[in-house]
Design an enzyme around this catalytic site. Sequence first.
Site, PDB file in Angstrom:
ATOM      1  N   ASN A   1     -97.141 -25.647 -27.213  1.00 20.09           N
ATOM      2  CA  ASN A   1     -96.074 -24.935 -26.921  1.00 20.09           C
ATOM      3  C   ASN A   1     -96.063 -25.239 -25.163  1.00 20.09           C
ATOM      4  O   ASN A   1     -97.093 -25.187 -24.641  1.00 20.09           O
ATOM      5  CB  ASN A   1     -96.336 -23.406 -27.151  1.00 20.09           C
ATOM      6  CG  ASN A   1     -95.351 -22.498 -26.316  1.00 20.09           C
ATOM      7  OD1 ASN A   1     -94.352 -23.229 -25.845  1.00 20.09           O
ATOM      8  ND2 ASN A   1     -95.460 -21.440 -26.341  1.00 20.09           N
ATOM      9  N   GLY A   2     -94.912 -25.795 -24.726  1.00 15.29           N
ATOM     10  CA  GLY A   2     -94.729 -25.926 -23.171  1.00 15.29           C
ATOM     11  C   GLY A   2     -94.122 -27.174 -23.135  1.00 15.29           C
ATOM     12  O   GLY A   2     -93.709 -27.772 -24.067  1.00 15.29           O
TER      13      GLY A   2
ATOM     14  N   HIS B   1     -59.507 -11.430  -9.608  1.00 12.05           N
ATOM     15  CA  HIS B   1     -59.793 -12.611  -8.887  1.00 12.05           C
ATOM     16  C   HIS B   1     -60.150 -13.874  -9.803  1.00 12.05           C
ATOM     17  O   HIS B   1     -60.966 -14.657  -9.616  1.00 12.05           O
ATOM     18  CB  HIS B   1     -60.988 -12.377  -7.891  1.00 12.05           C
ATOM     19  CG  HIS B   1     -60.945 -11.224  -6.890  1.00 12.05           C
ATOM     20  ND1 HIS B   1     -59.815 -11.498  -5.683  1.00 12.05           N
ATOM     21  CD2 HIS B   1     -61.096 -10.277  -6.810  1.00 12.05           C
ATOM     22  CE1 HIS B   1     -59.975 -10.428  -4.993  1.00 12.05           C
ATOM     23  NE2 HIS B   1     -60.504  -9.477  -5.452  1.00 12.05           N
TER      24      HIS B   1
END
Length: 610
Positions: free
Chosen positions: A98-99, A506
């Site tokens: 993981n990473g 806007h």
Amino acid sequence: MCGIVGYIGEKRASDVIIKGLKRLEYRGYDSAGVALFNGELEIKKCKGKVVKLESLLTKDDQARVGIGHTRWATHGEPNDINSHPHTSSNGKLALVHNGIIENYNSLKKILESKGHTFYSQTDTEVLAKLIEDVYSKNSDDFKKSVQIALSQIEGTYGVAIIHSDFPDQIIVARKGSPLLIGVGDNEMLIASDASAVAEYTDQVVYLDDGEIAVIKKDDYQVHTLDDNSLIKEVHELALSIEEIEKGGYEFFMHKEIFEQPKAISDCLRGRLDPENGTITLGGIKDVLEKMADAKRLIIAACGTSWHSGIVGEYLFESLAKVSVEVEYASELRYKESLIGEGDVMIVISQSGETADTLAALRQAKENGALVLGVVNVVGSTIARETDAGVYIHAGPEIGVASTKAFTGQVTVLTLMAIKLAQVKGTISKEKADRLIKELNRIPSKMEKILEKSSELDAVSNLFSYAPNFLYLGRSFGFPVALEGALKLKEISYIHAEGYPAAEMKHGPIALIDEMMPVVVIAGTNHTNDKMVSNIEEVRARKGRIISIITEGNEEVENLSEFSFSVPDTEDEFSPLLTVIPLQILSYNIAVNRGCDVDQPRNLAKSVTVE
Ligand code: G6P
């Protein structure tokens, strides 16, 4: 992101791993895979969810050691080949990761020149081959080989490795991505978070960055990457299985929406004393004076937590009279850093693992700021690294779209703002008493909203196939508008935008026609007149008004095609009530559209990559 589970012990490893992966699936669900050691290494992996992986496993596998992964793709599309585990060229090593390995391209070129062939497009496969390469030269010491290989990695990892030369161990290491060891009786588990181990043990060891552990079924040894031995504290988990199961609900998100009165009561328990008009926040009591001296507060967070940060801004400014800047943690990191001594940063995170929030925290600490955490997951990295903090105590939140964590965060920020105002003397005793009494009533007011949630069915059905939604709010209604729009986007894939009501003129007003549902959060009393004007502007362009009003607000009710009322409360607490119908609206619409509410496409609950 990505979930990692591993097991070594006496049980069938695949059973424990599959169960754990299902619990971690909220971290990513692009693909899933396992590596089991059963005399030899056996890998099963596939694109799709854990149930699909489960169907690939044979009933007679007897492996007692294994690692598993559920993926949120970073490098390489979700397909079978890119799924984890990845293996060494000789097939003896398997790892899950993981990473992000940032220097994977240069490492890959070197390894290719040494004869390794790559099959996937992932960064992870590089690590498997790199460890193999280092081990071929240090064949007496596998752990050392892993340490050497990891020291060449730039980027982040939570990694679990098994090798067929060492069938009785799993090696894990961490830098930037969470990993913990569940210490059992003659068995050990490893996981990205505690929900995957809670069924087997309540004893956990959190790895810190730069640490590696060799795990056997009856022992674990933790070292730094340069091989200093460490004694780690064993923490006791306070997580019950009921909390991480659906309990009769079809989706976790539905359960979590309905848990909010309890979650807020739990959050207030022991902290709020309505009789005496006092608030006790043990986690920040030693830093209150420092907070009171601060010229400004900086709030850093991501996603829904950033929205609760905006509510926090309004609360701290109006009650404690301190200027507040709310920053996306991901952006703060790349700005000229003017945060330093004398500043107080509050980081807000449900998971306590969000990579950008963690990085912002570390940078602020390094610069000398006091950093406080508002975190849900006890023992998470952010909770451990902040100087002080207040836990949300909302219980595990598993649905990817945050609900009870949002109201929990807002509740904690409310407590902090009132407390700070009392310390600074910026609030009268009368007002503080009134607010504290009213805060205590919020859970029962939430109950009232939930009891009549079916009133939202008709409007949900009517607008389930609208292509766009606009959400408008003023003051405390503005962050609720942002959160309502995010909830809808996340789980139903309808394009939605939240705007401060006046800003509509806007830009967004150009989008309004008879097809456009406009959700108006008219829950605060002091902005009512201005909201009425905005509603008229929408109606003049045939927009379809759905309003969230305070009980008795007939003026807005009469201008709306549909309206849902919430009990009256102090303006400051209105987000805690007005957000609930918006959560339910999004949930109903997502269910009507057949979406996977708990695991919406492309998202993950815990974003541990930058
Ligand atoms: C992801 C989740 C969101 C969450 C955000 C921040 O995007 O899907 O629900 O709000 O991360 O996460 P944190 O755990 O830091 O609150």
